[in-house]
Design a protein around this motif. Sequence first.
Motif, PDB file in Angstrom:
ATOM      1  N   ILE A  17       0.858  -1.198   0.000  1.00 26.47           N
ATOM      2  CA  ILE A  17       0.000   0.000   0.000  1.00 26.47           C
ATOM      3  C   ILE A  17       0.892   1.246   0.000  1.00 26.47           C
ATOM      4  CG2 ILE A  17      -1.693   1.335   1.346  1.00 26.47           C
ATOM      5  CD1 ILE A  17      -2.885  -1.371   2.208  1.00 26.47           C
ATOM      6  N   VAL A  18       1.932   1.209   0.831  1.00 25.03           N
ATOM      7  CA  VAL A  18       2.844   2.363   0.900  1.00 25.03           C
ATOM      8  C   VAL A  18       3.525   2.571  -0.457  1.00 25.03           C
ATOM      9  CG1 VAL A  18       4.923   3.256   2.003  1.00 25.03           C
ATOM     10  CG2 VAL A  18       3.231   2.084   3.380  1.00 25.03           C
ATOM     11  N   GLY A  19       4.012   1.484  -1.043  1.00 26.73           N
ATOM     12  CA  GLY A  19       4.695   1.566  -2.333  1.00 26.73           C
ATOM     13  C   GLY A  19       3.786   2.082  -3.435  1.00 26.73           C
ATOM     14  N   ILE A  20       2.556   1.584  -3.463  1.00 31.73           N
ATOM     15  CA  ILE A  20       1.602   2.019  -4.495  1.00 31.73           C
ATOM     16  C   ILE A  20       1.356   3.523  -4.347  1.00 31.73           C
ATOM     17  CG2 ILE A  20      -0.823   1.857  -5.221  1.00 31.73           C
ATOM     18  CD1 ILE A  20      -0.617  -1.164  -4.506  1.00 31.73           C
ATOM     19  N   SER A  21       1.187   3.971  -3.100  1.00 27.68           N
ATOM     20  CA  SER A  21       0.939   5.395  -2.862  1.00 27.68           C
ATOM     21  C   SER A  21       2.096   6.225  -3.402  1.00 27.68           C
ATOM     22  CB  SER A  21       0.777   5.683  -1.370  1.00 27.68           C
ATOM     23  OG  SER A  21      -0.095   4.765  -0.792  1.00 27.68           O
ATOM     24  N   VAL A  22       3.317   5.796  -3.071  1.00 28.14           N
ATOM     25  CA  VAL A  22       4.505   6.551  -3.523  1.00 28.14           C
ATOM     26  C   VAL A  22       4.549   6.589  -5.044  1.00 28.14           C
ATOM     27  CG1 VAL A  22       7.022   6.526  -3.588  1.00 28.14           C
ATOM     28  CG2 VAL A  22       5.843   6.052  -1.480  1.00 28.14           C
ATOM     29  N   CYS A  23       4.291   5.433  -5.616  1.00 32.21           N
ATOM     30  CA  CYS A  23       4.358   5.298  -7.061  1.00 32.21           C
ATOM     31  C   CYS A  23       3.337   6.218  -7.744  1.00 32.21           C
ATOM     32  CB  CYS A  23       4.034   3.846  -7.358  1.00 32.21           C
ATOM     33  SG  CYS A  23       4.696   3.289  -8.863  1.00 32.21           S
ATOM     34  N   VAL A  24       2.112   6.183  -7.260  1.00 34.45           N
ATOM     35  CA  VAL A  24       1.041   6.964  -7.899  1.00 34.45           C
ATOM     36  C   VAL A  24       1.303   8.461  -7.723  1.00 34.45           C
ATOM     37  CG1 VAL A  24      -1.425   7.494  -7.814  1.00 34.45           C
ATOM     38  CG2 VAL A  24      -0.665   5.133  -7.696  1.00 34.45           C
ATOM     39  N   ILE A  25       1.667   8.857  -6.499  1.00 36.08           N
ATOM     40  CA  ILE A  25       1.863  10.297  -6.281  1.00 36.08           C
ATOM     41  C   ILE A  25       3.093  10.798  -7.034  1.00 36.08           C
ATOM     42  CG2 ILE A  25       2.174  12.123  -4.552  1.00 36.08           C
ATOM     43  CD1 ILE A  25       0.633  10.270  -2.628  1.00 36.08           C
ATOM     44  N   SER A  26       4.156  10.001  -7.028  1.00 33.44           N
ATOM     45  CA  SER A  26       5.347  10.413  -7.786  1.00 33.44           C
ATOM     46  C   SER A  26       4.996  10.555  -9.248  1.00 33.44           C
ATOM     47  CB  SER A  26       6.462   9.378  -7.642  1.00 33.44           C
ATOM     48  OG  SER A  26       6.814   9.266  -6.321  1.00 33.44           O
ATOM     49  N   PHE A  27       4.199   9.621  -9.731  1.00 34.04           N
ATOM     50  CA  PHE A  27       3.796   9.681 -11.138  1.00 34.04           C
ATOM     51  C   PHE A  27       3.002  10.969 -11.410  1.00 34.04           C
ATOM     52  CE2 PHE A  27       0.725   9.017 -14.483  1.00 34.04           C
ATOM     53  CZ  PHE A  27       1.533   8.566 -15.506  1.00 34.04           C
ATOM     54  N   CYS A  28       2.043  11.253 -10.517  1.00 33.64           N
ATOM     55  CA  CYS A  28       1.227  12.457 -10.705  1.00 33.64           C
ATOM     56  C   CYS A  28       2.110  13.709 -10.669  1.00 33.64           C
ATOM     57  CB  CYS A  28       0.145  12.552  -9.626  1.00 33.64           C
ATOM     58  SG  CYS A  28      -1.104  11.289  -9.812  1.00 33.64           S
ATOM     59  N   CYS A  29       3.076  13.727  -9.734  1.00 35.87           N
ATOM     60  CA  CYS A  29       3.979  14.883  -9.630  1.00 35.87           C
ATOM     61  C   CYS A  29       4.766  15.032 -10.928  1.00 35.87           C
ATOM     62  CB  CYS A  29       4.968  14.690  -8.475  1.00 35.87           C
ATOM     63  SG  CYS A  29       4.215  14.874  -6.880  1.00 35.87           S
ATOM     64  N   MET A  30       5.304  13.917 -11.403  1.00 37.38           N
ATOM     65  CA  MET A  30       6.106  13.992 -12.620  1.00 37.38           C
ATOM     66  C   MET A  30       5.241  14.391 -13.806  1.00 37.38           C
ATOM     67  SD  MET A  30       8.951  11.103 -12.483  1.00 37.38           S
ATOM     68  CE  MET A  30       9.942  10.807 -11.063  1.00 37.38           C
ATOM     69  N   ALA A  31       3.986  13.918 -13.816  1.00 41.70           N
ATOM     70  CA  ALA A  31       3.078  14.289 -14.918  1.00 41.70           C
ATOM     71  C   ALA A  31       2.862  15.802 -14.928  1.00 41.70           C
ATOM     72  CB  ALA A  31       1.763  13.552 -14.770  1.00 41.70           C
ATOM     73  N   GLN A  32       2.732  16.380 -13.717  1.00 44.85           N
ATOM     74  CA  GLN A  32       2.544  17.830 -13.629  1.00 44.85           C
ATOM     75  C   GLN A  32       3.775  18.550 -14.174  1.00 44.85           C
ATOM     76  OE1 GLN A  32       0.027  19.707 -12.470  1.00 44.85           O
ATOM     77  NE2 GLN A  32      -1.331  18.112 -11.769  1.00 44.85           N
ATOM     78  N   ILE A  33       4.950  18.051 -13.773  1.00 42.12           N
ATOM     79  CA  ILE A  33       6.190  18.719 -14.196  1.00 42.12           C
ATOM     80  C   ILE A  33       6.366  18.578 -15.713  1.00 42.12           C
ATOM     81  CG2 ILE A  33       8.712  18.749 -13.956  1.00 42.12           C
ATOM     82  CD1 ILE A  33       8.246  17.719 -11.051  1.00 42.12           C
ATOM     83  N   THR A  34       6.157  17.367 -16.242  1.00 42.69           N
ATOM     84  CA  THR A  34       6.372  17.178 -17.682  1.00 42.69           C
ATOM     85  C   THR A  34       5.333  17.958 -18.496  1.00 42.69           C
ATOM     86  OG1 THR A  34       5.194  15.119 -17.494  1.00 42.69           O
ATOM     87  CG2 THR A  34       7.559  14.955 -17.695  1.00 42.69           C
ATOM     88  N   HIS A  35       4.131  18.070 -17.951  1.00 34.36           N
ATOM     89  CA  HIS A  35       3.096  18.845 -18.644  1.00 34.36           C
ATOM     90  C   HIS A  35       3.556  20.307 -18.765  1.00 34.36           C
ATOM     91  CE1 HIS A  35      -0.769  20.371 -19.823  1.00 34.36           C
ATOM     92  NE2 HIS A  35      -0.792  21.193 -18.791  1.00 34.36           N
ATOM     93  N   GLU A  36       4.042  20.832 -17.644  1.00 32.10           N
ATOM     94  CA  GLU A  36       4.511  22.227 -17.642  1.00 32.10           C
ATOM     95  C   GLU A  36       5.742  22.363 -18.558  1.00 32.10           C
ATOM     96  OE1 GLU A  36       3.153  25.622 -16.771  1.00 32.10           O
ATOM     97  OE2 GLU A  36       2.320  24.013 -15.550  1.00 32.10           O
ATOM     98  N   TYR A  37       6.581  21.323 -18.550  1.00 34.27           N
ATOM     99  CA  TYR A  37       7.778  21.364 -19.385  1.00 34.27           C
ATOM    100  C   TYR A  37       7.403  21.356 -20.862  1.00 34.27           C
ATOM    101  CZ  TYR A  37      12.303  20.185 -21.371  1.00 34.27           C
ATOM    102  OH  TYR A  37      13.453  20.202 -22.121  1.00 34.27           O
ATOM    103  N   SER A  38       6.374  20.550 -21.212  1.00 37.99           N
ATOM    104  CA  SER A  38       5.984  20.500 -22.627  1.00 37.99           C
ATOM    105  C   SER A  38       5.412  21.851 -23.060  1.00 37.99           C
ATOM    106  CB  SER A  38       4.990  19.369 -22.880  1.00 37.99           C
ATOM    107  OG  SER A  38       3.811  19.620 -22.171  1.00 37.99           O
ATOM    108  N   ILE A  39       4.688  22.527 -22.156  1.00 38.67           N
ATOM    109  CA  ILE A  39       4.175  23.868 -22.491  1.00 38.67           C
ATOM    110  C   ILE A  39       5.352  24.807 -22.731  1.00 38.67           C
ATOM    111  CG2 ILE A  39       2.970  25.902 -21.548  1.00 38.67           C
ATOM    112  CD1 ILE A  39       1.079  23.970 -20.133  1.00 38.67           C
ATOM    113  N   TYR A  40       6.344  24.711 -21.852  1.00 36.71           N
ATOM    114  CA  TYR A  40       7.519  25.567 -21.970  1.00 36.71           C
ATOM    115  C   TYR A  40       8.251  25.295 -23.297  1.00 36.71           C
ATOM    116  CZ  TYR A  40      12.176  27.445 -21.130  1.00 36.71           C
ATOM    117  OH  TYR A  40      13.358  28.134 -21.257  1.00 36.71           O
ATOM    118  N   GLN A  41       8.372  24.006 -23.598  1.00 35.09           N
ATOM    119  CA  GLN A  41       9.067  23.619 -24.831  1.00 35.09           C
ATOM    120  C   GLN A  41       8.341  24.149 -26.056  1.00 35.09           C
ATOM    121  OE1 GLN A  41       9.510  19.371 -24.893  1.00 35.09           O
ATOM    122  NE2 GLN A  41      11.697  19.631 -25.216  1.00 35.09           N
ATOM    123  N   ILE A  42       7.021  24.029 -26.053  1.00 31.68           N
ATOM    124  CA  ILE A  42       6.229  24.505 -27.193  1.00 31.68           C
ATOM    125  C   ILE A  42       6.399  26.013 -27.338  1.00 31.68           C
ATOM    126  CG2 ILE A  42       3.846  24.866 -28.007  1.00 31.68           C
ATOM    127  CD1 ILE A  42       3.228  22.067 -26.795  1.00 31.68           C
TER     128      ILE A  42
END
Lengths: 225, 878
Positions: B427-452
């Motif tokens: 349960i702990v691992g899944i939580s870390v995995c999902v939240i890290s993924f969401c965090c990275m998705a936010q960062i990459t989304h912002e990065y793709s906007i910046y790149q464009i």
Amino acid sequence: MDKEKVVLEANNISRTYTGKVPVPALKQCSMSFKKGEFVSIIGKSGSGKSTLLRVLAGLDVPDTGEVMINGEKIAEMGDTKLAKFRRNHIGFIYQDYNLFNEYTAYENIILPIHLDGRKEEPEKIMGIMEELGIEHCRDKFPEEMSGGEQQRVSIARALAIEPAVIFADEPTGNLDAESAENVAELLREASDIHQQTIIMVTHDSQMADYADWIMHIKDGAILSK
Amino acid sequence: MQLLRISRKRRRKQIYRITIMAFLISVFVCASILYHSQMSAYQRQADYKNYGKWFLCSEKGGIAPSHPYLEQAGDAISGIGIYDEQEETGYYAGWLSKDVCDMGNIVMYEGRMPEKPDEIAMELSVLERLGYSYELGQKITLTYGKYYDVAKRRAKHKSQEYSNHTYTLVGTIQNYTARWSCGGYMPNAILNEAGIGDLDCEYKTYTFQSLKPEYKNIDANEFYNALLEKYSSESSGDIIMFYNSFVYEHEIWGSKEVGRNILYVIVIMGSCAMVYLIASYQKKRRGFYYRLRCIGASKWQIHKMAVYEMLITVLPAGILGIILSYAVCMGIIVIIASTHAYEYFFAFHFVEFAEILCAVFGTFAISISISQCFLKSNHVYEGQISIGQKTKRRIAKDSQKNRHIGIRMLVKRKNMLHPFQNTCIKIVGISVCVISFCCMAQITHEYSIYQIERADYYDVSLEAPREQKDIEYISTNSSDFKCSVGIEFKTMKSCISEKTKKSIEQLPEVADVFYTTIDNSHNISWEGKEKSPYRGWYQRTYMDDMPEDKREEYETYQLYCTTYYHDAGKVWADFKEQITWEGADYEKFLNGEQILLCLSFGDDSDPQAIIASENGLQPGKSIKISTKNGDVEAEIAGIVYSNKILAGLQYGWWNSFCYLGSEALGQKVAEQDGISWGYNEAGITLKQNTDKQAVAKQLSVMAVRDSLIFDTDFEMLENTYHKLVQTGVLYGSLSLMLIIVFMLIRGYMLKDLYQSERKSYMRLHHMGLSGKSICRMAVWRGIKEGMFYLWSVPAALCILAYGLWRENTDNIIMTVSYRLGLLIPYTTKANYVAYEILDKVSIGLWGSVILLLIICLGTLHLLFARKCYQSYKEEIDG
């Protein structure tokens, strides 16, 4: 005190360990022990000696039959009452000593007294320790003591509460021959001097000889007394 | 209890470890909740800085909403239209009160606000549009219109009256109007209040209101809608009322629901870790309790003792954790506020504090209760520590299925022996995995906007002025009807001078210059041109009444365009994926023998079908560029449709047939035309840590001197960059914090696990297993554990999406868009929200998170297994 008085009595006790294949550990065993008696229970591994001891001491519950100590039926006691009863009337000596590593020898001995909500009498405890020859171990931790010393601390802990019955589960199993003899003699003295009933499980016939009488057990059934 | 205290003293190391872990977990739970709320507060402060602190902007004189939640913040005058000669620029002159300037965080690049009626401060954008440099002290002649309201003016049958007024430029200001939600109505050129009175024109007065501090966290959108509804019913005319939605609608994680769910996951993660910690500690203490039981302790005494011990161990840690989290949080906010010039934004919310108390102490209570179940187990009282029936059944089943006994099997069996611990860890691992993924998705989304944006815009752009021409003809439909069509085009004749080019390149702050020559003054021909479906349609639609001789001229300017690039390598690389023809050759492209064709017909239906429909324009076929002295021929190397290149590439122009070629091709065309070759556009990228406004100022002077069109986007790019950094810091630190805490907790767990399995390793070693094999086994265990989390990301996001889909039942008609590679219509808000979540499942990102976990877990397993094995070896050697 009346030496003929029956202290511990067991009638038709059976105990089967449940599982995929049920294992009968005790089969319809009956016995009685008198005050100040020293009894050895001998048998091979898996014969049911330890189970018998645990049932007699109230640590395990028989499937059928009843166990009475000083006329009181163990099965009818609640957990708290049984625990208190054991604290006051039963002492237990284990093969692996069951000492608490974080307590000194003295603290290990007084622990049952404290569990009972009483305060120990230091002179009396020191007396027992002197009697068992472990007064020098007072402030030592179990890991700082030899096997023989640890077992004597374990005996001292059992004696400290002045129990009516002392159960000893292979008390010499982990000891060398000299220490084993010392322990057996100490138990003999406890029986003789303090009039305590000693029930000792062993598979060593030499140790068993220290007892007043020997009970043989095989496949959960008592063969001879 | 006295003896228990003595026991605790003697087990100091063990107690310290559990206290530290309890402290860490309580810090983690508390800090997560605090971090989450402070993330919003930090975001709010950053938004205040970018978009102003105002809440409501409404037209004064109409209905100025009054509400107990609102307080007056300042006034502004705007609506005086600025004209370039008689052409509307879309910019306004006006006045801003000092309160509005302060509240709106309007940044002055240079100089000051006007203090006298003949002074002016202007946004860079309006200076660029009017062709002025950024130099202070220069005279600015402003052409303004008398009438503001076009409808009223027309009703009075009046035409706009223009007047000029000359001002001295005393300040340049940041383009705040491009950022504010009401920016389109605000003044771009700021005059003194008295200066406004000197002008003979209509204007509008706006009033700004802000939320009272105690109401800053209300649901602003709901409040605004209520205000709007109330005042709409009271007012007969149109209401001009703006709400600072950029600030008050900005939610971290995109929506409140997602944020709340993420928070729940974090708290659950902390709770599971705590349950595991306390339960495993109690499990370790079973031997102690068994011995106590043997010497006569009752079950009640044992439970009492266990609870008392846990309470005195974890409670102080929990309290300390909460106090420290608050203190650190406040300290960090002091630092952030002072370094970013924000106001101190920490706010103590009682409800949040209560939530923290419930989360931390509730977790402790649950953990202690669960751990008591371990003591309830008969194993403690019977002195047997055996495998449970369920586990036995699972192992038996596994044993029947698998006959091969090896290291993998051993690992599997070992994991099966600890079902409860494994569940907690997972349960702990899944939580870390999902939240890290969401965090990275936010960062990459912002990065793709910046790149464009980075690819779409340059910090500064210089452009040679376009030429204009009127094509006059007599309509073929009516012999006496004279028509005139205005054409704007670019040629090679009007270029950036070599002197300016050198001056630009010599500026040390310039990182890169992308030179281009755009030319739509040459006619293009190809085999089968007359059969081109699009050209035919265009002629029928736009040149129906045009005589034949004028058609060609019109078509030249309107349909074709050639663009020549200095950096041909970049162009070729950017289109590499689209160049599929075998004969395409970069060397030929570089030498001007091949070109790329970019089609843009304004029809998005099927790009491939559109390309195929132009039979004459296929890769390998030739085109001819007509010049004064004959045609220049080039081969088509590849064709792209504009839809394919919209994502961030700045190629082509607005004409339908656009040819992209190298500098060599441009030189050939210029030579044939008998003109000198030069570039007419320069996209300048400035170095990251430079004073961009100062460099832009120098470039603006050059541009004005050479009569070049000057445009800057560095403010927008910097804004996007800051957003990216901010997102990176916010979500990156959250993700990092989670991973570190996870590693700490997991490390603690593994230390225990390998200690408890020491005997197994001893046995394995006795059986001949080498230390290397034991390490390999540990790494495999880590990999397997990491691999387990593969499914967790899509599954968790599906659950989240489903939850959001169920919650959002509003039927809002929305648009269609590509999601999950499919064209999906968003007919409801629920669809939109749910698909937005699912769309974040990017394989690359997902893989990166799992890989990171596998590496971390593999390393941890290896470390502890080695430590355990080495201590065992040392023991043997000793």
